[in-house]
Design an enzyme around this catalytic site. Structure first.
Site, PDB file in Angstrom:
ATOM      1  CD  GLN A   1      44.293  43.475  50.724  1.00 21.16           C
ATOM      2  OE1 GLN A   1      43.091  43.617  50.487  1.00 21.16           O
ATOM      3  NE2 GLN A   1      45.219  43.642  49.802  1.00 21.16           N
TER       4      GLN A   1
ATOM      5  N   GLY B   1      39.556  46.913  45.301  1.00 21.92           N
ATOM      6  CA  GLY B   1      39.065  46.168  46.459  1.00 21.92           C
ATOM      7  C   GLY B   1      40.080  46.257  47.583  1.00 21.92           C
TER       8      GLY B   1
ATOM      9  CG  HIS C   1      42.857  39.531  50.616  1.00 19.47           C
ATOM     10  ND1 HIS C   1      44.195  39.330  50.868  1.00 19.47           N
ATOM     11  CD2 HIS C   1      42.808  40.268  49.473  1.00 19.47           C
ATOM     12  CE1 HIS C   1      44.912  39.919  49.916  1.00 19.47           C
ATOM     13  NE2 HIS C   1      44.092  40.499  49.053  1.00 19.47           N
TER      14      HIS C   1
ATOM     15  CG  HIS D   1      41.789  39.434  44.954  1.00 19.62           C
ATOM     16  ND1 HIS D   1      42.899  39.191  44.180  1.00 19.62           N
ATOM     17  CD2 HIS D   1      42.230  40.197  45.994  1.00 19.62           C
ATOM     18  CE1 HIS D   1      43.959  39.775  44.731  1.00 19.62           C
ATOM     19  NE2 HIS D   1      43.571  40.399  45.843  1.00 19.62           N
ATOM     20  CD  GLU D   2      39.468  42.581  47.789  1.00 19.51           C
ATOM     21  OE1 GLU D   2      40.027  42.508  48.895  1.00 19.51           O
ATOM     22  OE2 GLU D   2      40.059  42.951  46.755  1.00 19.51           O
TER      23      GLU D   2
ATOM     24  CB  CYS E   1      47.563  41.316  45.621  1.00 20.62           C
ATOM     25  SG  CYS E   1      47.032  41.278  47.350  1.00 20.62           S
ATOM     26  CG  LEU E   2      45.640  47.292  46.520  1.00 22.30           C
ATOM     27  CD1 LEU E   2      44.575  48.107  47.235  1.00 22.30           C
ATOM     28  CD2 LEU E   2      46.359  48.158  45.485  1.00 22.30           C
TER      29      LEU E   2
HETATM   30  O1  K1U Z   1      42.614  43.106  47.402  1.00 26.36           O
HETATM   31  C1  K1U Z   1      43.456  43.693  46.738  1.00 26.36           C
HETATM   32  O2  K1U Z   1      44.645  43.465  46.861  1.00 26.36           O
HETATM   33  C2  K1U Z   1      42.989  44.709  45.732  1.00 26.36           C
HETATM   34  C3  K1U Z   1      43.168  44.232  44.301  1.00 26.36           C
HETATM   35  C4  K1U Z   1      41.892  43.555  43.856  1.00 26.36           C
HETATM   36  C5  K1U Z   1      41.884  42.899  42.527  1.00 26.36           C
HETATM   37  C6  K1U Z   1      42.633  43.295  41.447  1.00 26.36           C
HETATM   38  C7  K1U Z   1      42.553  42.635  40.235  1.00 26.36           C
HETATM   39  C8  K1U Z   1      41.707  41.594  40.094  1.00 26.36           C
HETATM   40  C9  K1U Z   1      40.977  41.194  41.171  1.00 26.36           C
HETATM   41  C10 K1U Z   1      41.049  41.848  42.383  1.00 26.36           C
HETATM   42  C11 K1U Z   1      43.455  45.449  43.456  1.00 26.36           C
HETATM   43  O3  K1U Z   1      42.675  46.312  43.323  1.00 26.36           O
HETATM   44  S1  K1U Z   1      45.008  45.547  42.750  1.00 26.36           S
HETATM   45  C12 K1U Z   1      44.857  46.864  41.571  1.00 26.36           C
HETATM   46  C13 K1U Z   1      44.537  46.286  40.266  1.00 26.36           C
HETATM   47  O4  K1U Z   1      45.197  45.329  39.914  1.00 26.36           O
HETATM   48  C14 K1U Z   1      43.470  46.775  39.396  1.00 26.36           C
HETATM   49  C15 K1U Z   1      43.034  48.067  39.472  1.00 26.36           C
HETATM   50  C16 K1U Z   1      42.018  48.484  38.615  1.00 26.36           C
HETATM   51  C17 K1U Z   1      41.460  47.613  37.703  1.00 26.36           C
HETATM   52  C18 K1U Z   1      41.903  46.304  37.630  1.00 26.36           C
HETATM   53  C19 K1U Z   1      42.923  45.891  38.477  1.00 26.36           C
HETATM   54 ZN    ZN Z   2      44.744  41.329  47.312  1.00 25.53          ZN
END
Ligand code: K1U
Ligand code: ZN
Length: 184
Positions: free
Chosen positions: A51, A46, A134, A130-131, A88-89
């Site tokens: 971001q 996401g 944000h 989560h998004e 979170c990215l």
């Molecule tokens: O918004 C963001 O920072 C993106 C974030 C979203 C997210 C991750 C985990 C749970 C809920 C929402 C990410 O994508 S971080 C990458 C990550 O943790 C992940 C990647 C693939 C599968 C699961 C998690």
């Molecule tokens: Zn995030």
């Protein structure tokens, strides 16, 4: 399409609320394409507009190869509670367990400005929440206990040194690698 820099924790834009989109223009569709490209290169599921330094109420999500754009999203229904790990990215290398609704129904506009309703369970529900957080200046850290948040923040103080400009530049080779893996 272009890769966008990801703003990291400490940049005030991550704590601001966003502005609803009045019309989905070609310029915003280009932003959406760039957000997808950036999200894939960063290996995320996401990405929300703040971001990448933007104030429009827009997020992109891709859980299980189902790309989804939500413009002006609103949670209409949420039920159940499930704890799960989040990253979170914008806060690389920091993780924490967050309790979220296990199922949500979200109304939004799509990339053509058409009203849509999206139902998500499990990881999709978590990612949508989560998004949408944000888009209201909230971060997963806000849900951690005082102790866990303190420990996450002290780890982040060390990580943050890698991002003196509070920007994370994504390596385009990561995107090329993913395309090669998909082609195999
Ligand atoms: O918004 C963001 O920072 C993106 C974030 C979203 C997210 C991750 C985990 C749970 C809920 C929402 C990410 O994508 S971080 C990458 C990550 O943790 C992940 C990647 C693939 C599968 C699961 C998690
Ligand atoms: Zn995030």
């Amino acid at each position: 399409m272009s890769l966008l820099d990801i703003h990291v924790l400490g940049d005030p834009i991550l704590r601001e609320t966003t502005t609803p989109v009045a019309a989905v223009t070609d310029e915003l569709r280009r932003l959406i394409d760039d957000m997808f490209e950036t999200m894939y290169a960063a290996k995320g599921i996401g990405l929300a507009a703040p971001q990448v330094g933007r104030r429009e109420r827009i997020a992109v999500v891709d859980v299980d190869d189902a790309p989804l754009v939500v413009v002006n999203p609103e949670i209409r229904l949420s039920e159940g509670k499930i704890k799960g790990e989040e990253g979170c990215l914008s806060i690389p290398e920091i993780y924490g367990d967050v309790e979220r609704a296990g199922r949500v129904v979200v109304s939004a506009l799509d990339r053509d400005g058409k009203p849509i309703e999206v139902e998500g369970t499990e990881l999709l529900a978590r990612c949508l929440q989560h998004e949408i957080d944000h888009l209201h200046g909230r971060l997963f850290l806000d849900y951690l206990s005082v102790l866990k948040r303190r420990s996450a923040m002290s780890k982040w103080e060390k990580e943050r040194a890698k991002y003196p400009a509070l920007r994370r530049t994504i390596d385009p080779r990561d995107l090329a690698e993913q395309h090669n893996e998909e082609a195999l």
